[in-house]
Design a protein around this motif. Structure first.
Motif, short mmCIF file in Angstrom:
data_model
loop_
_atom_site.label_atom_id
_atom_site.label_comp_id
_atom_site.label_asym_id
_atom_site.label_seq_id
_atom_site.Cartn_x
_atom_site.Cartn_y
_atom_site.Cartn_z
N GLU A 51 71.80 35.16 52.13
CA GLU A 51 73.17 35.06 52.64
C GLU A 51 74.09 34.32 51.68
O GLU A 51 75.27 34.63 51.57
CB GLU A 51 73.21 34.41 54.03
CG GLU A 51 72.59 33.03 54.15
CD GLU A 51 71.12 33.09 54.55
OE1 GLU A 51 70.42 34.04 54.11
OE2 GLU A 51 70.66 32.19 55.29
N SER A 94 81.72 35.27 57.87
CA SER A 94 80.77 34.42 57.15
C SER A 94 81.21 34.28 55.69
O SER A 94 81.17 33.18 55.12
CB SER A 94 79.36 35.01 57.17
OG SER A 94 78.88 35.06 58.48
N ALA A 96 75.14 36.71 49.03
CA ALA A 96 76.21 37.58 49.56
C ALA A 96 77.53 36.82 49.58
O ALA A 96 78.59 37.37 49.24
CB ALA A 96 75.85 38.06 50.96
N ARG A 140 71.29 39.22 56.70
CA ARG A 140 71.49 38.13 55.75
C ARG A 140 72.12 38.64 54.46
O ARG A 140 72.93 37.95 53.84
CB ARG A 140 70.16 37.43 55.46
CG ARG A 140 69.58 36.74 56.68
CD ARG A 140 68.25 36.10 56.38
NE ARG A 140 68.41 34.89 55.58
CZ ARG A 140 67.40 34.22 55.03
NH1 ARG A 140 66.16 34.64 55.19
NH2 ARG A 140 67.62 33.14 54.32
N ARG A 183 74.33 40.54 54.23
CA ARG A 183 75.78 40.68 54.45
C ARG A 183 76.46 39.31 54.60
O ARG A 183 77.62 39.24 55.00
CB ARG A 183 76.05 41.52 55.70
CG ARG A 183 75.49 42.94 55.65
CD ARG A 183 75.88 43.65 54.36
NE ARG A 183 75.54 45.05 54.33
CZ ARG A 183 74.84 45.64 53.36
NH1 ARG A 183 74.39 44.92 52.34
NH2 ARG A 183 74.60 46.93 53.39
N GLY A 184 75.69 38.26 54.33
CA GLY A 184 76.30 36.93 54.33
C GLY A 184 76.10 36.14 55.61
O GLY A 184 76.60 35.02 55.74
N ILE A 185 75.37 36.73 56.56
CA ILE A 185 75.17 36.05 57.85
C ILE A 185 73.93 35.16 57.76
O ILE A 185 72.86 35.62 57.35
CB ILE A 185 75.00 37.12 58.95
CG1 ILE A 185 76.28 37.95 59.04
CG2 ILE A 185 74.67 36.48 60.29
CD1 ILE A 185 76.15 39.22 59.86
N ASP A 186 74.07 33.89 58.13
CA ASP A 186 72.95 32.98 57.93
C ASP A 186 71.77 33.33 58.84
O ASP A 186 71.93 34.00 59.86
CB ASP A 186 73.36 31.52 58.08
CG ASP A 186 73.71 31.17 59.51
OD1 ASP A 186 72.80 31.14 60.35
OD2 ASP A 186 74.90 30.96 59.79
#
Ligand SMILES: Nc1ncnc2c1ncn2[C@@H]1O[C@H](COP(=O)(O)OP(=O)(O)O)[C@@H](O)[C@H]1O
Ligand SMILES: [Mg+2]
Lengths: 250, 433
Positions: free
Chosen positions: A73, A105, A76, B390, B392-395
């Motif tokens: 993450e 996010s 990303a 994750r 895609r940037g989601i923790d």
């Protein structure tokens, strides 16, 4: 932007990447071509931080940062994006909710405020148009029951929304008919910019008729064995991958 | 003379005193008390209690509540209301109907809603032949105890052909008293032929109180009647919760049940359903989330006693920490119940190594021309799903929550009101940390 040096990676006790070097500058498009099983997806996964791979040697720097120590993450959030060869179905996870969570996010990591519902929806609709996708997609669960073509378009749609600095497209062309391929390629081209780099992984050069790469690399047996310009793709198309074995054997 | 109760349960029943009960009901209560005293306590050698011990429950020394709690103000209720839910509201506090907290104005013609105790006071004969009939001859221990202690609860009665648009919300609120108390609420839902309603039955508490709820819900559906029945067990995490549903369906009726189980430290739910007329349909959905120090135990007993009925039982479980759950589902198809259609499934997502699930779906089929299936799964979060989110940037923690809610969505989507759906989803997300 991205600098991969001497990268070796194993799955279990099998070595798949065997000393891979690759440099990608800002705004450049690099095509990576290679036969099935040569390690293209493995490279994509190692770069984006998927579990199950052990890096045994080499380094990966992304804008000067060591990528390999970072959680997926965080990669990303730094601006890396992977369009999956096989996008994963997430039953029950609503697409709009997912997209919002992802976008926010990234914004949060950049210190930007979350988008309110209205601006988010406006943005989404605009990006859907680029990929010729229908609104109804937003109400569905992520990739669940999508056709192969829809899944691939959904990947590029996410890329359009998340606006990465470096996008890795892993065989985004495979399984697409010619019309879908054109739409996907148009979407990708619309996202080209001097700041955005892309690694376009493909088995066929067909996609490269639509997305003009700056560089073409041949990946075989875990290494980049040749690099060149667009003409290399045409040469591969003509000769197939058979010569590689001969060359490697020599 | 009252028959003595089992050790650990001595104070579960108050002396049958001031309840305004008619003779026939007093007799029913007496008989239940005699029967439950003569019966051994449920124990692990019984199939129905194989995975669930009463030990913790018996250690508590709960005593029956004799006095209604009048101290609550309308503001006290705010903490447990669901914002945006528009419903006819019935509030019980510690098992007693609280008219001053309930909002029962603007009831359409043909709809009667009230407290059981009041009803018995005003019009006891109307309940004769309805109250405590769905339970049949069942000797289930805690349902018998409830009958012996039967005192107050909800009566929801729709006359023939009545369509009730707004849902009825039953709030069962528990407030801690000076010592741990047990309540035996009894609810009766009677939809006459062709009537339709939605009942949202909620078990909630103020604070982290220790108490026990031992509820019985009887549902009688006349011909062509339709009931949507949402049951949200969100008791205090210190509470013990027992509930038995007895559902009897006449021809062509339809029951859709959604059972959400999030609260209580120890909860036991028995769903008993029986078709009495043909072409009826019964859908039982469930979602439970058991975490540290929690046991949630579900028993389904679905009886296809007549031909041409359809039932579907779909329960899903999320297990975290050292949480435990039991799913024991039984579908019985009687010999002459041809063309029965039954599909039962129980799927569980294990989020920790210490969590435990005992799942046992069973089909008992005596007819030969039926369509029946059952399936059960126990699995983990798919790593590739987690990676997809994750990437895609989601923790990771949020990604896991999203996948759990995705898993639960099939059940949550059955909740009719958006406000309820959101509240439950929120509560699930919160529990997942
Ligand atoms: N999880 C895995 N376990 C074992 N072998 C794997 C795994 N993933 C990939 N491989 C092997 O690694 C090699 C490279 O695979 P991959 O990177 O998917 O190739 P490509 O994408 O170029 O077709 C193949 O031989 C494949 O079988
Ligand atoms: Mg691949």
């Amino acid at each position: 932007m991205l600098s991969v040096t001497g990268l070796r990676a194993t799955v279990g006790d099998k070595e798949i990447l065997k000393g891979l070097d690759l440099k990608v500058g800002p705004g450049e498009i690099h095509a990576i071509m290679g036969p099935n099983g040569s390690g293209k997806s493995t490279l994509s996964h190692v770069l984006s931080g998927r579990d199950g791979y052990t890096v045994t040697a080499g380094s990966v720097l992304f804008e000067g940062q060591d990528l390999l120590t970072l959680e997926p993450e965080v990669r990303a959030q730094l601006g890396l994006f992977l369009a999956f060869q096989y996008p994963v179905e997430l039953p029950g996870v609503n697409n709009t909710y997912f997209l919002k969570a992802a976008l926010n996010s990234l914004r949060k990591a950049r210190g930007e405020p979350e988008l309110d519902a209205v601006s988010f929806l406006r943005l989404i609709k605009e990006k859907l148009k680029i990929l010729h996708l229908d609104d109804s997609l937003l109400k569905r669960a992520v990739n669940a029951g999508f056709s192969g073509g829809e899944k691939k378009r959904n990947e590029i749609f996410q890329m359009a929304l998340l606006e990465p600095k470096l996008a890795i497209l892993d065989e985004t062309d495979s399984g697409l008919d010619i019309d879908a391929l054109r739409v996907v390629a148009e979407g990708v081209n619309a996202l080209r910019s001097p700041e955005r780099s892309m690694i376009v992984v493909t088995h066929y050069q067909r996609l490269l008729d639509y997305i003009q790469p700056d560089y073409v690399h041949v990946l075989a047996r875990g290494r980049i064995i040749r690099s060149g310009g667009k003409e290399l793709a045409l040469e591969l198309e003509e000769k197939g991958y058979g010569w590689i074995d001969a060359e490697l054997a020599a | 003379m009252n028959a003595p109760l089992h050790s650990g349960l001595e104070h579960w029943l108050s002396a049958p005193d001031d309840t305004p009960a008619p003779d026939w009901l007093l007799e029913q209560r007496r008989a239940a008390r005699v029967r439950v005293s003569a019966q051994p306590l449920p124990h692990s050698k019984e199939e129905a209690w194989r995975y669930t011990s009463l030990k913790g429950l018996l250690e508590q020394d709960f005593s029956a509540i004799d006095e209604p709690l009048d101290a609550l103000q309308a503001e006290d209720l705010d903490a447990v209301l669901i914002a945006g839910l528009d419903a006819h509201r019935v509030v019980l506090v510690n098992g007693r109907f609280a008219p001053e907290l309930s909002t029962l104005d603007a009831l359409p013609a043909g709809v009667r809603i009230g407290g059981l105790r009041d009803w018995l006071d005003r019009d006891p004969e109307s309940l004769r032949g309805q109250l405590d009939t769905a339970r049949g001859e069942s000797g289930a221990f805690f349902a018998l105890l409830n009958t012996a202690g039967l005192d107050d609860g909800l009566v929801l009665w729709l006359e023939r052909g009545t369509l009730l648009e707004r849902p009825v919300e039953l709030i069962h609120l528990s407030v801690e008293l000076d010592e741990p108390r047990v309540a035996h609420p009894r609810h009766l839902v009677y939809l006459e032929a062709g009537a339709q309603a939605t009942l949202i039955e909620r078990y909630v508490s103020l604070g982290a109180s220790l108490y026990c709820t031992n509820a019985v819900v009887e549902v009688l559906l006349g011909r062509d009647a339709v009931l949507k029945h949402e049951r949200l067990q969100m008791e205090s995490r210190n509470a013990f919760h027992l509930t038995s549903l007895y559902l009897v369906q006449d021809a062509n009726s339809r029951y859709v049940g959604v059972n959400i189980g999030l609260g209580a430290r120890w909860a036991r739910t028995d769903l008993n359903t029986r078709f009495r007329g043909e072409q009826a349909e019964c859908l039982l959905h469930g979602l439970y989330l058991a975490g540290d120090g929690q046991l949630l135990d579900y028993h389904l007993d679905v009886e296809h006693a007549v031909p041409n009925c359809r039932s579907e039982e779909q329960f899903k479980g999320l297990l975290t920490g050292a949480g435990r759950a039991v799913f024991d589902g039984r579908v019985l198809v009687a010999k002459h119940a041809q063309k029965s259609d039954a599909a039962m499934s129980n799927r569980n997502l294990m989020l920790s190594e210490q969590a435990e699930i005992d799942t046992k779906p069973q089909l008992e089929i005596y007819a030969d021309d039926v369509k029946c299936s059952h399936g059960t799964t126990v699995g983990q979060i798919e790593p590739e799903m987690l990676f997809y989110l994750r990437s895609r940037g989601i923790d990771a923690a949020r990604a896991q929550r999203m996948l759990c809610l995705g898993f639960a969505a099939e059940i949550l989507d059955q909740l009719g009101a958006e406000a309820v759906r959101e509240q439950v989803a929120e509560a699930v997300a919160q529990r997942l940390g």
